[in-house]
Write a protein that holds these residues in place. Structure first.
Motif, PDB file in Angstrom:
ATOM      1  N   PHE A  79       0.826  -1.201   0.000  1.00 39.41           N
ATOM      2  CA  PHE A  79       0.000   0.000   0.000  1.00 39.41           C
ATOM      3  C   PHE A  79       0.867   1.260   0.000  1.00 39.41           C
ATOM      4  O   PHE A  79       0.624   2.193  -0.752  1.00 39.41           O
ATOM      5  N   LEU A  80       1.910   1.236   0.861  1.00 41.25           N
ATOM      6  CA  LEU A  80       2.800   2.396   0.913  1.00 41.25           C
ATOM      7  C   LEU A  80       3.526   2.582  -0.398  1.00 41.25           C
ATOM      8  O   LEU A  80       3.759   3.709  -0.847  1.00 41.25           O
ATOM      9  N   PHE A  81       3.943   1.451  -1.000  1.00 42.10           N
ATOM     10  CA  PHE A  81       4.661   1.538  -2.259  1.00 42.10           C
ATOM     11  C   PHE A  81       3.797   2.188  -3.331  1.00 42.10           C
ATOM     12  O   PHE A  81       4.236   3.013  -4.102  1.00 42.10           O
ATOM     13  N   LEU A  82       2.539   1.797  -3.356  1.00 39.63           N
ATOM     14  CA  LEU A  82       1.636   2.361  -4.347  1.00 39.63           C
ATOM     15  C   LEU A  82       1.345   3.831  -4.070  1.00 39.63           C
ATOM     16  O   LEU A  82       0.983   4.567  -4.966  1.00 39.63           O
ATOM     17  N   ARG A  83       1.505   4.246  -2.809  1.00 38.91           N
ATOM     18  CA  ARG A  83       1.185   5.612  -2.435  1.00 38.91           C
ATOM     19  C   ARG A  83       2.354   6.577  -2.634  1.00 38.91           C
ATOM     20  O   ARG A  83       2.204   7.763  -2.376  1.00 38.91           O
ATOM     21  N   GLN A  84       3.549   6.113  -3.037  1.00 38.18           N
ATOM     22  CA  GLN A  84       4.690   7.005  -3.259  1.00 38.18           C
ATOM     23  C   GLN A  84       4.343   8.013  -4.351  1.00 38.18           C
ATOM     24  O   GLN A  84       3.878   7.657  -5.423  1.00 38.18           O
TER      25      GLN A  84
ATOM     26  N   PHE B 181       9.455  10.071  -5.750  1.00 37.27           N
ATOM     27  CA  PHE B 181      10.224   9.182  -6.612  1.00 37.27           C
ATOM     28  C   PHE B 181      11.418   9.920  -7.229  1.00 37.27           C
ATOM     29  O   PHE B 181      12.549   9.411  -7.222  1.00 37.27           O
ATOM     30  N   VAL B 182      11.165  11.131  -7.747  1.00 38.11           N
ATOM     31  CA  VAL B 182      12.245  11.918  -8.353  1.00 38.11           C
ATOM     32  C   VAL B 182      13.293  12.270  -7.299  1.00 38.11           C
ATOM     33  O   VAL B 182      14.509  12.201  -7.551  1.00 38.11           O
ATOM     34  N   GLN B 183      12.821  12.607  -6.100  1.00 38.01           N
ATOM     35  CA  GLN B 183      13.757  12.945  -5.019  1.00 38.01           C
ATOM     36  C   GLN B 183      14.627  11.728  -4.692  1.00 38.01           C
ATOM     37  O   GLN B 183      15.843  11.851  -4.506  1.00 38.01           O
TER      38      GLN B 183
ATOM     39  N   GLY C 171       4.900  -0.149  -9.227  1.00 44.07           N
ATOM     40  CA  GLY C 171       5.289   1.155  -8.725  1.00 44.07           C
ATOM     41  C   GLY C 171       5.612   2.132  -9.817  1.00 44.07           C
ATOM     42  O   GLY C 171       5.271   1.944 -10.988  1.00 44.07           O
ATOM     43  N   LEU C 172       6.313   3.199  -9.420  1.00 47.53           N
ATOM     44  CA  LEU C 172       6.672   4.269 -10.338  1.00 47.53           C
ATOM     45  C   LEU C 172       7.986   3.951 -11.042  1.00 47.53           C
ATOM     46  O   LEU C 172       8.894   3.334 -10.477  1.00 47.53           O
ATOM     47  N   LYS C 173       8.099   4.424 -12.265  1.00 46.81           N
ATOM     48  CA  LYS C 173       9.316   4.267 -13.049  1.00 46.81           C
ATOM     49  C   LYS C 173       9.596   5.558 -13.807  1.00 46.81           C
ATOM     50  O   LYS C 173       8.693   6.376 -14.044  1.00 46.81           O
ATOM     51  N   LEU C 174      10.851   5.715 -14.182  1.00 46.50           N
ATOM     52  CA  LEU C 174      11.283   6.924 -14.876  1.00 46.50           C
ATOM     53  C   LEU C 174      11.532   6.631 -16.350  1.00 46.50           C
ATOM     54  O   LEU C 174      12.226   5.666 -16.698  1.00 46.50           O
TER      55      LEU C 174
END
Length: 709
Positions: free
Chosen positions: A33-38, A43-45, A133-136
């Motif tokens: 849940f926390l991972f999805l909430r980032q 993420f950039v930081q 999760g998030l990716k760049l």
């Protein structure tokens, strides 16, 4: 834009998969849940935090699948590491901007410290969800917005020029000059291994270095057949004087070197000291930094190629003489053409230091005493400006800069005359040059009257039988008129021993402290503080009596002693010695009312007689046309009171009396080992040609270089 649309389609499919997995494991799995909430900003930081952590692998893991297809991990790691570590990124901070437009574009302002100073730029990153999760979505523009995939980030530097050290007339004491760089061109060396080895050994012998060091230079990875491989720098034409005069002829050393196949001698820039050994104790020298130096000066801009002032003025004014290298970070295209300058730090050259030193006087004093163990201090007694600081014998600062051979280093360290020992920074028994101070203290405190006769005692005296076999002795029996004037003119030890007893130990100690004993001299060059006793107090009558004529345990620094003498020309005020030139130099009082005006007037008149009366011990310096005053001195150096095998120090303190003299001068010289060589008379004889040249304008002729008898 096409890239973005394609990414959006893939993101929707992957997001659906991610949500399906989350549903399968249940919303109770807090870590997912926390991972999805980032947030994308978080993420950039996190991605940028990896830069300072040097964690480029973690950065690569944060790239989306398309980005990893376009650039493999090794290439990514290499590019990012080379750029970020090449520009020495530190203290990276991000300021995120207000969201507008496509919320997957995270806009920010980055600020970082670099080798070229602070670098600030606006940029943006495309962040989206992929999988869990998030990716760049990474491009080269993720590093800098202007950076293309075929571009490079280039760091170029420009070295500062170290400030020069000059005398009062602008003559160079230390500065950048042209030297000769001796090196080898491998392709022009002999191809015969035996001959090649012999040539290298011959070159090593001529340059006084090891053949192994030459071989190591030739074995460097960058060396090619047509490379010029520097081996050692030498003084141009083998003399620094010729360097600055611009004379262009080959020395015998260069002629022998260029006869060796492959040897070339070219011009190069380096630090030079035109006066060489004449001023080396004053100027000091620079050398390459050591690992310890770099650790001590961490964060101050030093690197393995830096030089550092190691002694003298070079060390004293290191911060002023040293400048700051310029640096530029730029983006260049594949042809090496500069496209954009990201950051630039201008080169700041070091500051020039202009001293009060008179090079001609410095050299005359050195030449007169170069075969002695001596020191000389010359000062303008009305401004406090130091005109010369000489210590003999000496060394040559150029040897330290250009590379000192082992034989030269051994000779300096094994020489019993200690050429590396700076004598003007030390303390010495002042002998009779201290008698004017005893007189001035006695008169100032009312313990002594100038016209008081202290009683005739011949040439040997002791207070009473409590002194045992010890007697104070003096050289001249001038009769029964034992007054201050005669005691100074004839340099009567007995008179000043009696005067010290009349003054008393407590009063003498108090007055000596007042005139700077036990204090740090207010002078840029640190010197040993003067003392009147090895212990806290003068402990015996004999010690007190001996102190009155500059013996006992009395030790005085020559610069301090010169400062005390200025009181006789400045109504009792002692001037602060100065080393840096001022536009309108004025005397700066160090100790006011060191003596009373009446006391200095009396003593000053008597010191004129020391030099200008035929019976005076300093009459050898009497000059027609310039009035001088001063005091001779001979100090015995022995292990015990009974010792008869000790040596002697010879002193002379002499000064011009008229403040309107064209070249006001106070000169103080000490020479060791003058026993059997005339005592202070040896010093007097050697100072006369210096004074005749400096004050009267007579041509100065250097003395014979033979060792003194």
């Amino acid at each position: 834009m096409t890239l973005q649309n394609n990414t959006k389609k893939k993101s929707r499919k992957k997001m659906g998969l991610a949500l399906g997995v989350a549903a399968a494991v249940g919303l109770g799995a807090g870590c997912w849940f926390l991972f999805l909430r980032q947030t994308p900003q978080d993420f950039v930081q996190a991605y940028m935090d990896c830069i300072e952590a040097r964690d480029y692998e973690k950065m690569y893991e944060m790239l989306d699948a398309d980005s990893q297809e376009r650039i493999d991990q090794e290439s990514f790691l290499t590019r990012n590491q080379n750029i970020y570590e090449g520009i020495e990124v530190e203290d990276l901070k991000l300021e995120f901007k207000k969201k507008d437009g496509d919320k997957k574009w995270i806009k920010y302002t980055a600020t970082m410290n670099t080798v070229a100073g602070e670098l600030t730029f606006d940029n943006q990153m495309y962040v989206h969800r992929e999988g869990l999760g998030l990716k760049l979505q990474w491009e080269d523009t993720s590093i800098f917005p202007e950076l293309h995939s075929t571009d490079k980030v280039q760091v170029s530097s420009s070295e500062f020029q170290r400030g020069g050290i000059y005398d009062r007339e602008g003559k160079t004491l230390a500065g950048q000059g042209i030297v000769s760089s001796v090196g080898l061109v491998p392709g022009k060396m002999s191809v015969d291994p035996t001959q090649r080895e012999e040539d290298i050994q011959k070159m090593a012998d001529l340059l006084e270095i090891s053949a192994e060091s030459i071989e190591n230079s030739l074995d460097a990875s960058w060396v090619k057949d047509d490379s010029f491989v520097p081996v050692k720098k030498i003084e141009k034409n083998h003399t620094v004087e010729n360097t600055l005069l611009g004379e262009n002829f080959d020395s015998e050393l260069v002629k022998q070197l260029v006869e060796i196949p492959g040897v070339m001698v070219t011009d190069a820039e380096d630090r030079v000291y035109p006066l060489g050994e004449v001023a080396s104790h004053l100027t000091g020298y620079v050398q390459s930094v050591t690992a310890e130096d770099l650790e001590e000066r961490k964060g101050k801009g030093y690197d393995a190629n830096s030089v550092l002032g190691k002694s003298g003025l070079e060390s004293l004014y290191e911060d002023e003489l040293r400048g700051t290298d310029g640096c530029k970070i730029s983006i260049v295209d594949q042809d090496g053409q500069e496209r954009t300058v990201l950051a630039k730090k201008e080169t700041e050259n070091g500051l020039d230091i202009t001293t009060t030193i008179d090079s001609e006087l410095q050299e005359m004093l050195y030449r007169q005493f170069e075969n002695d163990k001596s020191c000389s201090v010359a000062m303008n007694p009305f401004t406090g400006e130091i005109l010369a600081l000489v210590s003999t014998p000496s060394y040559d600062s150029n040897d330290f800069v250009l590379g000192m051979s082992q034989s030269v280093w051994d000779s300096l360290n094994e020489d019993e005359d200690q050429p590396m020992y700076n004598r003007f920074r030390q303390t010495w028994a002042p002998g009779s040059t201290f008698k004017p101070m005893t007189a001035a203290i006695g008169l100032s405190t009312g313990r002594l009257a100038a016209d008081e006769n202290l009683g005739y005692s011949g040439t040997s005296w002791q207070k009473d039988s409590s002194w045992g076999s010890y007697h104070v002795t003096t050289l001249h029996d001038y009769g029964e008129d034992v007054t201050l004037r005669n005691a100074l003119v004839y340099s009567d030890n007995i008179y000043f021993a009696k005067a010290a007893l009349k003054i008393g130990a407590d009063t003498l100690e108090e007055q000596l402290k007042k005139i700077g004993f036990g204090q740090e001299l207010p002078f840029p060059i640190s010197v040993t503080s003067s003392q009147y006793s090895n212990e806290e107090h003068i402990s015996t009558e004999v010690q007190l009596a001996d102190s009155g004529y500059g013996q006992g345990q009395m030790l005085v620094n020559p610069i301090h002693l010169a400062s005390i003498y200025t009181a006789f020309l400045n109504e009792g005020d002692m001037l602060k010695p100065k080393l840096l030139q001022e536009e309108n130099p004025q005397g700066e009082v160090w100790i006011s009312d060191a003596f009373t005006e009446e006391a200095v007037q009396t003593v000053a008149e008597d010191l004129k007689d020391v030099v200008n009366s035929p019976e005076g011990t300093g009459y050898g310096l009497h000059l027609e046309g310039v009035e001088l005053a001063g005091k001779t001195g001979t100090a015995e150096i022995k292990d015990t009171v009974e010792d008869t095998s000790g040596t002697e120090l010879g002193w002379m303190a002499v000064y011009t009396t008229d403040p309107d003299t064209e070249k006001p001068l106070l000169l103080l010289t000490m020479v060791q080992d003058v026993k059997e060589r005339g005592g202070s008379g040896y010093v007097v004889d050697n100072l006369r040609p210096v004074l005749e040249s400096y004050l009267l304008g007579q041509e100065y002729t250097k003395p014979s270089q033979d060792e003194p008898e």
